[in-house]
Write a protein that holds these residues in place. Sequence first.
Motif, mmCIF file in Angstrom:
data_model
loop_
_atom_site.group_PDB
_atom_site.id
_atom_site.type_symbol
_atom_site.label_atom_id
_atom_site.label_comp_id
_atom_site.label_asym_id
_atom_site.label_seq_id
_atom_site.Cartn_x
_atom_site.Cartn_y
_atom_site.Cartn_z
ATOM 1 N N ASP A 25 -13.255 -8.729 4.164
ATOM 2 C CA ASP A 25 -12.727 -8.450 2.825
ATOM 3 C C ASP A 25 -12.309 -6.984 2.701
ATOM 4 O OD1 ASP A 25 -12.967 -11.026 1.817
ATOM 5 O OD2 ASP A 25 -15.043 -10.716 1.184
ATOM 6 N N ASP A 26 -11.274 -6.756 1.877
ATOM 7 C CA ASP A 26 -10.765 -5.401 1.626
ATOM 8 C C ASP A 26 -10.385 -4.682 2.920
ATOM 9 O OD1 ASP A 26 -11.217 -5.685 -1.173
ATOM 10 O OD2 ASP A 26 -13.332 -5.238 -0.845
ATOM 11 N N ALA A 29 -6.301 -1.510 1.287
ATOM 12 C CA ALA A 29 -6.495 -1.132 -0.112
ATOM 13 C C ALA A 29 -5.546 -1.900 -1.031
ATOM 14 C CB ALA A 29 -6.278 0.369 -0.279
ATOM 15 N N LYS A 30 -5.875 -1.915 -2.329
ATOM 16 C CA LYS A 30 -5.070 -2.655 -3.302
ATOM 17 C C LYS A 30 -3.640 -2.144 -3.380
ATOM 18 C CE LYS A 30 -8.899 -4.107 -6.292
ATOM 19 N NZ LYS A 30 -9.489 -4.044 -7.669
ATOM 20 N N ASP A 31 -3.452 -0.822 -3.284
ATOM 21 C CA ASP A 31 -2.093 -0.296 -3.352
ATOM 22 C C ASP A 31 -1.278 -0.701 -2.130
ATOM 23 O OD1 ASP A 31 -3.718 1.430 -1.759
ATOM 24 O OD2 ASP A 31 -2.205 2.994 -1.929
ATOM 25 N N GLU A 32 -1.942 -0.856 -0.970
ATOM 26 C CA GLU A 32 -1.242 -1.323 0.225
ATOM 27 C C GLU A 32 -0.839 -2.788 0.079
ATOM 28 O OE1 GLU A 32 -2.897 0.709 4.078
ATOM 29 O OE2 GLU A 32 -4.565 0.371 2.713
ATOM 30 N N VAL A 33 -1.711 -3.587 -0.547
ATOM 31 C CA VAL A 33 -1.362 -4.983 -0.833
ATOM 32 C C VAL A 33 -0.094 -5.035 -1.677
ATOM 33 C CG1 VAL A 33 -2.058 -7.084 -2.054
ATOM 34 C CG2 VAL A 33 -3.717 -5.877 -0.621
ATOM 35 N N SER A 34 -0.071 -4.257 -2.759
ATOM 36 C CA SER A 34 1.089 -4.243 -3.657
ATOM 37 C C SER A 34 2.348 -3.780 -2.939
ATOM 38 C CB SER A 34 0.812 -3.342 -4.861
ATOM 39 O OG SER A 34 -0.267 -3.840 -5.628
ATOM 40 N N GLU A 144 -2.158 -11.656 -4.831
ATOM 41 C CA GLU A 144 -2.819 -11.012 -5.968
ATOM 42 C C GLU A 144 -3.123 -12.048 -7.047
ATOM 43 O OE1 GLU A 144 -1.233 -6.468 -6.140
ATOM 44 O OE2 GLU A 144 0.240 -8.001 -6.686
ATOM 45 N N ASN A 145 -4.274 -11.915 -7.676
ATOM 46 C CA ASN A 145 -4.695 -12.791 -8.772
ATOM 47 C C ASN A 145 -4.868 -14.246 -8.337
ATOM 48 O OD1 ASN A 145 -4.469 -10.567 -10.633
ATOM 49 N ND2 ASN A 145 -2.247 -10.900 -10.632
ATOM 50 N N ALA A 169 -6.339 -11.584 -1.843
ATOM 51 C CA ALA A 169 -5.560 -10.401 -1.467
ATOM 52 C C ALA A 169 -6.430 -9.344 -0.784
ATOM 53 C CB ALA A 169 -4.886 -9.798 -2.698
ATOM 54 N N GLY A 170 -5.935 -8.821 0.327
ATOM 55 C CA GLY A 170 -6.637 -7.783 1.076
ATOM 56 C C GLY A 170 -7.607 -8.308 2.100
#
Length: 208
Positions: A25-26, A29-34, A144-145, A169-170
Amino acid sequence: MQEIHQDVLETAIDHLAEKGFFIWDDFIAKDEVSNLINTIKQDKAAGEFKKAGIGKQVLHQVDSSIRGDYIEWVDRQHPAPVVQKFINKIDELRTYINQTCYLGLKDFECHFAIYPENTFYKKHIDRFQQNAHRVLSFVLYLNENWQKGDGGELGIYPDKEEHIVEPVAGRLILFRSEILHEVLLSHKERISLTGWMLDKDMSLTFLQ
């Protein structure tokens, strides 16, 4: 590997040896996912995605009753910095696994994958009989979500066991390429970055 704690790496190696897979998991990072999602959207709009097939070389065919995704192969030539960062991270992971497990991993290949609503990929293995260079498979989820009921989970079946992995995500799943697995029916668009660590150098095209 500077970005990953040693204890996580050791746990990953232990799980690969004992279970044949590891859920991480993870991993990014979230910004890399986006940023990866935005890259996929741009590439899709530019017509970079093609309908995926099954089999290699002369046995390759497109069959939507078996596999429904669209893919774009990516490598170090991709212009997006977030793709380059992921590729570097995977290569560092490959190097660490090689040093620890002596699997003879020399390179890797990967692609973006988009599963439209109501598509799937039936049970299969990634290590082709006519091209047995895939040793370890990995999937990075970019949904995401994602919520239960959205579908698109990975069913993985090592040693006659069943494990259902949610495409959060991630999350990265790493598993032996000879393990039977499938992508369950997705009820909404499902995206990922999928790849394989190989016991050959990708530049040696005569081995493909």
